[in-house]
Scaffold this motif. Structure first.
Motif, PDB file in Angstrom:
ATOM      1  N   ARG A 143      53.824 -34.097 -62.301  1.00  0.00           N
ATOM      2  CA  ARG A 143      54.533 -34.799 -61.223  1.00  0.00           C
ATOM      3  C   ARG A 143      55.734 -33.981 -60.769  1.00  0.00           C
ATOM      4  O   ARG A 143      56.568 -33.570 -61.584  1.00  0.00           O
ATOM      5  N   LEU A 144      55.835 -33.755 -59.463  1.00  0.00           N
ATOM      6  CA  LEU A 144      57.002 -33.078 -58.896  1.00  0.00           C
ATOM      7  C   LEU A 144      57.887 -34.129 -58.229  1.00  0.00           C
ATOM      8  O   LEU A 144      57.411 -34.899 -57.387  1.00  0.00           O
ATOM      9  N   ASP A 145      59.163 -34.152 -58.614  1.00  0.00           N
ATOM     10  CA  ASP A 145      60.074 -35.162 -58.052  1.00  0.00           C
ATOM     11  C   ASP A 145      60.428 -34.831 -56.610  1.00  0.00           C
ATOM     12  O   ASP A 145      60.556 -33.654 -56.241  1.00  0.00           O
ATOM     13  N   PRO A 153      63.640 -28.677 -55.579  1.00  0.00           N
ATOM     14  CA  PRO A 153      63.276 -27.391 -56.183  1.00  0.00           C
ATOM     15  C   PRO A 153      63.488 -27.354 -57.702  1.00  0.00           C
ATOM     16  O   PRO A 153      62.686 -26.754 -58.426  1.00  0.00           O
ATOM     17  N   GLU A 154      64.557 -28.011 -58.190  1.00  0.00           N
ATOM     18  CA  GLU A 154      64.818 -27.986 -59.645  1.00  0.00           C
ATOM     19  C   GLU A 154      63.647 -28.607 -60.410  1.00  0.00           C
ATOM     20  O   GLU A 154      63.326 -28.197 -61.524  1.00  0.00           O
ATOM     21  N   SER A 155      63.026 -29.614 -59.820  1.00  0.00           N
ATOM     22  CA  SER A 155      61.894 -30.255 -60.482  1.00  0.00           C
ATOM     23  C   SER A 155      60.718 -29.270 -60.594  1.00  0.00           C
ATOM     24  O   SER A 155      60.052 -29.180 -61.621  1.00  0.00           O
ATOM     25  N   LEU A 156      60.506 -28.503 -59.513  1.00  0.00           N
ATOM     26  CA  LEU A 156      59.441 -27.487 -59.533  1.00  0.00           C
ATOM     27  C   LEU A 156      59.719 -26.461 -60.620  1.00  0.00           C
ATOM     28  O   LEU A 156      58.839 -26.075 -61.389  1.00  0.00           O
ATOM     29  N   GLU A 157      60.995 -26.036 -60.682  1.00  0.00           N
ATOM     30  CA  GLU A 157      61.369 -25.007 -61.666  1.00  0.00           C
ATOM     31  C   GLU A 157      61.097 -25.512 -63.088  1.00  0.00           C
ATOM     32  O   GLU A 157      60.530 -24.794 -63.917  1.00  0.00           O
ATOM     33  N   LYS A 158      61.485 -26.770 -63.329  1.00  0.00           N
ATOM     34  CA  LYS A 158      61.294 -27.337 -64.673  1.00  0.00           C
ATOM     35  C   LYS A 158      59.805 -27.391 -65.040  1.00  0.00           C
ATOM     36  O   LYS A 158      59.405 -27.026 -66.138  1.00  0.00           O
ATOM     37  N   THR A 181      60.167 -33.619 -44.288  1.00  0.00           N
ATOM     38  CA  THR A 181      60.058 -32.164 -44.126  1.00  0.00           C
ATOM     39  C   THR A 181      61.056 -31.502 -45.056  1.00  0.00           C
ATOM     40  O   THR A 181      62.228 -31.872 -45.069  1.00  0.00           O
ATOM     41  N   ILE A 182      60.607 -30.537 -45.814  1.00  0.00           N
ATOM     42  CA  ILE A 182      61.507 -29.818 -46.722  1.00  0.00           C
ATOM     43  C   ILE A 182      62.393 -28.892 -45.871  1.00  0.00           C
ATOM     44  O   ILE A 182      61.874 -28.081 -45.103  1.00  0.00           O
ATOM     45  N   PRO A 183      63.729 -29.024 -45.986  1.00  0.00           N
ATOM     46  CA  PRO A 183      64.606 -28.185 -45.163  1.00  0.00           C
ATOM     47  C   PRO A 183      64.612 -26.716 -45.611  1.00  0.00           C
ATOM     48  O   PRO A 183      64.190 -26.401 -46.729  1.00  0.00           O
ATOM     49  N   LEU A 184      65.129 -25.848 -44.717  1.00  0.00           N
ATOM     50  CA  LEU A 184      65.060 -24.396 -44.940  1.00  0.00           C
ATOM     51  C   LEU A 184      65.642 -23.966 -46.285  1.00  0.00           C
ATOM     52  O   LEU A 184      65.031 -23.166 -46.991  1.00  0.00           O
ATOM     53  N   GLU A 185      66.838 -24.505 -46.629  1.00  0.00           N
ATOM     54  CA  GLU A 185      67.474 -24.048 -47.872  1.00  0.00           C
ATOM     55  C   GLU A 185      66.551 -24.280 -49.066  1.00  0.00           C
ATOM     56  O   GLU A 185      66.397 -23.430 -49.938  1.00  0.00           O
ATOM     57  N   ARG A 186      65.975 -25.488 -49.103  1.00  0.00           N
ATOM     58  CA  ARG A 186      65.053 -25.799 -50.211  1.00  0.00           C
ATOM     59  C   ARG A 186      63.814 -24.914 -50.172  1.00  0.00           C
ATOM     60  O   ARG A 186      63.286 -24.519 -51.202  1.00  0.00           O
ATOM     61  N   ARG A 187      63.336 -24.622 -48.951  1.00  0.00           N
ATOM     62  CA  ARG A 187      62.150 -23.752 -48.854  1.00  0.00           C
ATOM     63  C   ARG A 187      62.437 -22.385 -49.444  1.00  0.00           C
ATOM     64  O   ARG A 187      61.602 -21.789 -50.133  1.00  0.00           O
ATOM     65  N   LYS A 188      63.662 -21.890 -49.166  1.00  0.00           N
ATOM     66  CA  LYS A 188      64.027 -20.572 -49.718  1.00  0.00           C
ATOM     67  C   LYS A 188      64.044 -20.648 -51.237  1.00  0.00           C
ATOM     68  O   LYS A 188      63.568 -19.745 -51.926  1.00  0.00           O
ATOM     69  N   ASP A 189      64.587 -21.765 -51.771  1.00  0.00           N
ATOM     70  CA  ASP A 189      64.623 -21.922 -53.231  1.00  0.00           C
ATOM     71  C   ASP A 189      63.207 -21.982 -53.796  1.00  0.00           C
ATOM     72  O   ASP A 189      62.899 -21.362 -54.814  1.00  0.00           O
ATOM     73  N   ILE A 190      62.344 -22.750 -53.116  1.00  0.00           N
ATOM     74  CA  ILE A 190      60.956 -22.898 -53.591  1.00  0.00           C
ATOM     75  C   ILE A 190      60.255 -21.538 -53.578  1.00  0.00           C
ATOM     76  O   ILE A 190      59.570 -21.154 -54.527  1.00  0.00           O
ATOM     77  N   ALA A 191      60.479 -20.772 -52.475  1.00  0.00           N
ATOM     78  CA  ALA A 191      59.857 -19.441 -52.365  1.00  0.00           C
ATOM     79  C   ALA A 191      60.345 -18.552 -53.513  1.00  0.00           C
ATOM     80  O   ALA A 191      59.547 -17.831 -54.140  1.00  0.00           O
ATOM     81  N   LYS A 196      59.395 -15.961 -58.683  1.00  0.00           N
ATOM     82  CA  LYS A 196      59.879 -15.680 -60.043  1.00  0.00           C
ATOM     83  C   LYS A 196      58.790 -15.954 -61.096  1.00  0.00           C
ATOM     84  O   LYS A 196      58.586 -15.175 -62.013  1.00  0.00           O
ATOM     85  N   PHE A 197      58.083 -17.075 -60.931  1.00  0.00           N
ATOM     86  CA  PHE A 197      57.060 -17.441 -61.924  1.00  0.00           C
ATOM     87  C   PHE A 197      55.683 -16.870 -61.574  1.00  0.00           C
ATOM     88  O   PHE A 197      54.706 -17.127 -62.266  1.00  0.00           O
ATOM     89  N   ASN A 198      55.622 -16.139 -60.445  1.00  0.00           N
ATOM     90  CA  ASN A 198      54.337 -15.661 -59.920  1.00  0.00           C
ATOM     91  C   ASN A 198      53.309 -16.793 -59.874  1.00  0.00           C
ATOM     92  O   ASN A 198      52.163 -16.655 -60.317  1.00  0.00           O
ATOM     93  N   ALA A 199      53.743 -17.929 -59.334  1.00  0.00           N
ATOM     94  CA  ALA A 199      52.891 -19.120 -59.269  1.00  0.00           C
ATOM     95  C   ALA A 199      52.147 -19.156 -57.937  1.00  0.00           C
ATOM     96  O   ALA A 199      52.586 -18.558 -56.946  1.00  0.00           O
ATOM     97  N   LEU A 200      51.038 -19.873 -57.933  1.00  0.00           N
ATOM     98  CA  LEU A 200      50.255 -20.026 -56.703  1.00  0.00           C
ATOM     99  C   LEU A 200      50.547 -21.386 -56.086  1.00  0.00           C
ATOM    100  O   LEU A 200      50.485 -22.415 -56.768  1.00  0.00           O
TER     101      LEU A 200
END
Ligand SMILES: Cc1ncc(COP(=O)(O)O)c(C=O)c1O
Length: 394
Positions: A143-145, A153-158, A181-191, A196-200
């Motif tokens: 589950r992603l919060d 993004p922190e939830s994705l990282e965890k 809609t995910i805003p730009l700042e969060r998109r940059k964090d997600i990217a 970093k994790f080389n995730a798909l």
């Protein structure tokens, strides 16, 4: 007789699409549906369909009715390269695969990537059709919060730190079901996190072109091209019955998607792809898209105004700048499924939000409202009715 015994284990994981079941109720006479997620028929460019059809027959002749490569009809793939460029997606024709709807891509991705017991990370809530496409391949879900700005993004990282994630599935723009809609700042964090994790990450983007206010936000594909499979569709900007979706995927995955599609349907309809090629390359999509936006914008404004006017203070709702949905949340403990049956008695239907969660028991007090099918007056009247049903109910 006794054929149930023959069913594969996988088949037993499948369930009817509850929204399709709900839509059966919706076909009752006099029912106003805020439930579906389907485009208004007036959004289809009917006035040019006959000409497009003639052009396809004149230009391509029998080729439009012949078997064609699995990857897609060449002229459509070429047209899609240009269509994707303003979305920040620099692709070559060979990198684009056409499928039978974006749903076709979701199923193929499930088949290519998911082994029984693998974990797929999804937003809470997420698109029900994606769960329906993935579940037969028997994954577990992480589950992603989310909050009102979409994925946190922190939830994705965890989740990625814990390890064992096969892929992440997101609808970052005007999400189904929340409209967020995910805003730009969060998109940059997600990217940055997926790099970093080389995730798909699977970016499902059927609604990005349907913007009524505000400015475009870059796609995740444009921010992390090597880690993202981008999926989109012509269902919302042309016609869903043509069943045309497409994806841009990293080469190692693309190759397998093609093999899987060969086994599924050999290729998507050549004729429909030729129509779409002419629609896009002939400049008709660019000309027609403003008509679709002008059709939906006042409907969405009418729904937001009606929610402001009639809904009780203890409710909150999203205020998307585009797409097809508004997401409303009632106070904890309010059971939207029961409210749904009361609303249906008053001839208004919506979708209880709990169906969009991968974890049972979540989202009991949430609802998805669609504004594309009804006219503005009907939207106002039905939101007023819903507010009255809520008052009677609580
Ligand atoms: C998020 C999302 N993905 C995929 C689809 C499937 O669309 P299609 O198969 O018509 O391209 C939909 C349809 O509503 C959707 O909302």
């Amino acid at each position: 007789m006794g054929f149930d015994k023959l069913l594969a284990d996988r088949t037993k994981t499948m369930d009817v699409n509850v929204i399709r079941e709900i839509l059966k109720v919706v076909s009752q006479p006099g029912m106003v549906s805020l439930a579906g997620g389907i485009p208004a028929p007036e959004s289809f460019p009917m006035e040019i369909m006959r000409d497009l059809t003639s052009t396809v027959i004149d230009k391509y002749g029998a080729k439009a009715f012949q078997y064609d490569p699995t990857e897609g009809f060449g002229p459509l793939r070429e047209a899609l390269v240009d269509y994707l460029r303003p979305k920040g997606i620099q692709s070559k024709m060979e990198e684009i695969l056409v499928a039978s709807g974006s749903q076709g891509v979701l199923d193929a991705l499930g088949k290519v990537l998911i082994s029984k017991g693998d974990t797929v990370a999804v937003e809470a809530p997420t698109y029900l059709g994606a769960l329906q496409a993935f579940t037969p391949y028997e994954p577990a879900y992480a589950r992603l919060d989310t909050d009102e700005k979409g994925l946190i993004p922190e939830s994705l990282e965890k989740v990625l730190e814990r390890g064992g994630i096969k892929f992440i599935y997101l609808v970052p723009t005007f999400q189904n079901p929340t409209g967020r809609t995910i805003p730009l700042e969060r998109r940059k964090d997600i990217a940055a996190i997926i790099s970093k994790f080389n995730a798909l990450l699977i970016e499902d983007d059927p609604y990005g072109s349907l913007r009524y206010r505000g400015t475009d936000v870059p796609t995740l594909k444009s921010l992390a091209p090597d880690n993202v499979v981008y999926i989109s569709t012509l269902s919302k900007v042309f016609a869903p019955g043509l069943r045309l979706g497409f994806c841009v995927a990293p080469a190692q995955i693309r190759k397998w998607l093609v093999i899987v599609k060969q086994g599924t349907d050999l290729h998507s309809s050549t004729f429909n792809q030729a129509l779409a090629a002419e629609y896009i390359a002939g400049g008709f999509l660019a000309k027609h898209l403003p008509n679709i936006i002008n059709l939906y914008r006042p409907k969405q404004e009418a729904m937001l105004a009606a929610l402001d006017n009639y809904f009780p203070d203890r409710f909150s709702w999203s205020r998307p700048e585009g797409g097809m949905f508004i997401w409303a949340e009632g106070p904890p403990g309010l059971d939207m499924q029961t409210l749904y049956w009361k609303a249906v008695e008053h001839k208004v239907a919506f979708v209880p939000g709990k169906y969009f969660y991968s974890t049972p028991g979540e989202g009991i007090e949430t609802m998805r409202l669609n504004f594309t099918m009804a006219d503005e007056q009907t939207i106002d009247r039905s939101i007023k009715t819903l507010a009255e049903v809520i008052e009677d109910f609580s």
